[in-house]
Motif scaffolding. Structure first.
Motif, PDB file in Angstrom:
ATOM      1  N   ALA A 144       0.898  -1.278   0.020  1.00  0.00           N
ATOM      2  CA  ALA A 144      -0.049   0.064   0.021  1.00  0.00           C
ATOM      3  C   ALA A 144       0.943   1.267  -0.122  1.00  0.00           C
ATOM      4  O   ALA A 144       0.404   2.266  -0.322  1.00  0.00           O
ATOM      5  N   GLU A 145       2.077   1.288   0.243  1.00  0.00           N
ATOM      6  CA  GLU A 145       2.927   2.264   0.516  1.00  0.00           C
ATOM      7  C   GLU A 145       3.750   2.421  -0.859  1.00  0.00           C
ATOM      8  O   GLU A 145       4.671   3.552  -1.086  1.00  0.00           O
ATOM      9  N   ALA A 146       3.515   1.780  -1.800  1.00  0.00           N
ATOM     10  CA  ALA A 146       4.429   1.781  -3.130  1.00  0.00           C
ATOM     11  C   ALA A 146       4.360   3.071  -3.709  1.00  0.00           C
ATOM     12  O   ALA A 146       5.152   3.855  -4.554  1.00  0.00           O
ATOM     13  N   GLY A 147       2.812   3.740  -3.816  1.00  0.00           N
ATOM     14  CA  GLY A 147       2.718   4.917  -4.405  1.00  0.00           C
ATOM     15  C   GLY A 147       3.285   6.013  -3.746  1.00  0.00           C
ATOM     16  O   GLY A 147       3.900   6.727  -4.475  1.00  0.00           O
ATOM     17  N   ARG A 148       3.253   5.756  -2.468  1.00  0.00           N
ATOM     18  CA  ARG A 148       4.069   7.143  -1.872  1.00  0.00           C
ATOM     19  C   ARG A 148       5.658   7.148  -2.090  1.00  0.00           C
ATOM     20  O   ARG A 148       6.208   8.062  -2.076  1.00  0.00           O
ATOM     21  N   TRP A 149       6.202   5.938  -2.226  1.00  0.00           N
ATOM     22  CA  TRP A 149       7.498   5.595  -2.573  1.00  0.00           C
ATOM     23  C   TRP A 149       7.591   6.103  -3.828  1.00  0.00           C
ATOM     24  O   TRP A 149       8.972   6.344  -4.346  1.00  0.00           O
ATOM     25  N   CYS A 150       6.979   6.376  -4.730  1.00  0.00           N
ATOM     26  CA  CYS A 150       7.219   6.998  -5.993  1.00  0.00           C
ATOM     27  C   CYS A 150       7.571   8.298  -5.986  1.00  0.00           C
ATOM     28  O   CYS A 150       8.295   8.940  -6.996  1.00  0.00           O
ATOM     29  N   ALA A 151       7.645   9.017  -4.902  1.00  0.00           N
ATOM     30  CA  ALA A 151       8.212  10.456  -4.350  1.00  0.00           C
ATOM     31  C   ALA A 151       9.561  10.247  -4.474  1.00  0.00           C
ATOM     32  O   ALA A 151      10.360  11.453  -4.876  1.00  0.00           O
ATOM     33  N   VAL A 152      10.139   9.015  -4.749  1.00  0.00           N
ATOM     34  CA  VAL A 152      11.729   9.134  -4.650  1.00  0.00           C
ATOM     35  C   VAL A 152      12.017   9.685  -5.968  1.00  0.00           C
ATOM     36  O   VAL A 152      13.450  10.060  -6.091  1.00  0.00           O
ATOM     37  N   GLY A 153      11.336   9.220  -7.156  1.00  0.00           N
ATOM     38  CA  GLY A 153      11.964   9.683  -8.374  1.00  0.00           C
ATOM     39  C   GLY A 153      11.980  11.264  -8.224  1.00  0.00           C
ATOM     40  O   GLY A 153      12.936  11.631  -8.951  1.00  0.00           O
ATOM     41  N   THR A 154      11.136  11.843  -7.680  1.00  0.00           N
ATOM     42  CA  THR A 154      11.195  13.421  -7.896  1.00  0.00           C
ATOM     43  C   THR A 154      12.335  14.032  -7.022  1.00  0.00           C
ATOM     44  O   THR A 154      13.162  14.894  -7.228  1.00  0.00           O
TER      45      THR A 154
END
Length: 359
Positions: A144-154
């Motif tokens: 469920a946290e995978a989406g928030r970890w996408c912030a890593v790209g930015t």
């Protein structure tokens, strides 16, 4: 597997059944759990950004996923590992000046385009093939946290700029375009890295107020005008002391005068890193004064993306609790809603907002 395919610039994405990627030596196959949809994806897919991207192509730069299979030369990655799929693909036969492509986004030069033709398809799909070194472990996370970890790209793009300027704890940083997506990520990172103060100039008072609410007194907002000289003075006077460094994240739509006004705030010996898009769509040059640069020992350098070595450091900031991914609000779409996701990302651009696809 299912994938969202762009057949030509300016037409909607098409959800299709495509052949699964096949990996070889030096490659990893990853099951995509969440893929970020950048706010300007619509400009890339329409052709407005003029990115060098061959079609048909599966777009999508970067993702959070789980390793499905590794090549025969992988020694540490294992199926099931959670990884960040780094879209910055570098040639392996150019150690000092590698050719670079942003997988499924753009490329730099003839060599980058050659690399792109091989690693062309991105993460708007159920699976993606990446070079082994581009599958960066992030440790175990809840799905469920995978989406928030996408912030890593930015965050990595911002972190690459801070590392390029050798930003140090206790320094004062001015973030040009602090109210934007990348600028606000820079603010969060600089705070996590121990900034004495972050000066945040911008025209959007609501966003400036929100930054102040999130980060407290170390965040100093400055409302910009259309007078470059007055803006430079206002930014200098707002800081509690000399401004050590400037990070510029201004987009292509902003003129060079705004960037110049921020850079001219630097103290003697100050550093500026240019990571934005000023001038990419035309307009005046940056035109910094030669005598001012020379006499004040100013360093100005460009930084495109980040070095691979930056990734473990950024993951460490998150894992330590210094950098809170909870700042980011996530809106998720299924792969069938890829076009809706692109439109949503464009309409909801701004600080601490994430649009993601979840194949």
């Amino acid at each position: 597997m299912k994938a969202a395919v762009l057949h030509n610039f300016g037409v909607p994405l098409s959800l299709e059944q495509v052949t699964d990627p096949v990996i070889g030596t030096g490659e990893v196959l990853v099951d995509v759990v969440a893929a970020p949809v950048l706010s300007y994806t619509d400009e890339v897919l329409s052709g407005a950004r003029r990115y060098l991207l061959p079609t048909p192509v599966v777009p999508g730069a970067g993702a959070i996923g789980r390793v499905r299979a590794v090549g025969p030369d992988a020694t540490r990655l294992q199926p099931g590992d959670w990884v960040f799929c780094d879209p910055t693909v570098r040639s392996r036969d150019g150690a000092t000046t590698p050719d670079i492509t942003l997988q499924a986004a753009s490329a730099r030069g003839e060599g980058g385009q050659k690399l792109q033709r091989y690693f062309r398809d991105g993460t708007f799909a159920e699976k993606v093939r990446v070079p082994t070194e581009n599958a960066a472990p992030i440790g175990t996370i809840a799905p469920a946290e995978a989406g928030r970890w996408c912030a890593v790209g930015t965050l990595l793009i911002a972190y690459g700029g801070l590392l390029a300027m050798d930003f140090r704890p206790g320094e004062t940083l001015l973030v040009s375009a602090a109210t934007g997506n990348f600028g606000s990520a820079t603010v969060a990172l600089a705070m996590a890295m121990g900034a004495r103060c972050v000066v945040a100039p911008g025209r959007n008072g609501t966003v400036l107020d929100d930054l102040r609410r999130r980060f407290g007194e170390r965040l100093v907002p400055v409302q910009l005008t259309s007078n470059a000289a007055a803006d430079t003075r206002a930014m200098q006077e707002a800081a509690p002391g000399p401004i050590d460094a400037v990070m510029d994240f201004l987009p292509p739509s902003v003129g060079a005068a705004v960037a110049r006004a921020a850079i001219m705030t630097l103290r003697q010996g100050g550093r500026a890193v240019l990571t934005g898009g000023v001038g990419m769509l035309g307009g005046e040059d940056l035109s910094l004064p030669y005598p001012w640069i020379m006499r004040n020992l100013i360093t100005v350098r460009g930084q495109w993306m980040y070095d691979t070595a930056a990734i473990p450091g950024l993951v460490g900031l998150v894992r330590s609790g210094l950098l809170d991914l909870g700042h980011w609000a996530v809106t998720a779409f299924p792969l069938t809603g890829a076009n809706d996701a692109v439109a949503h990302a464009a309409a909801n651009a701004g600080p601490f907002k994430l649009t993601v696809l979840k194949p």
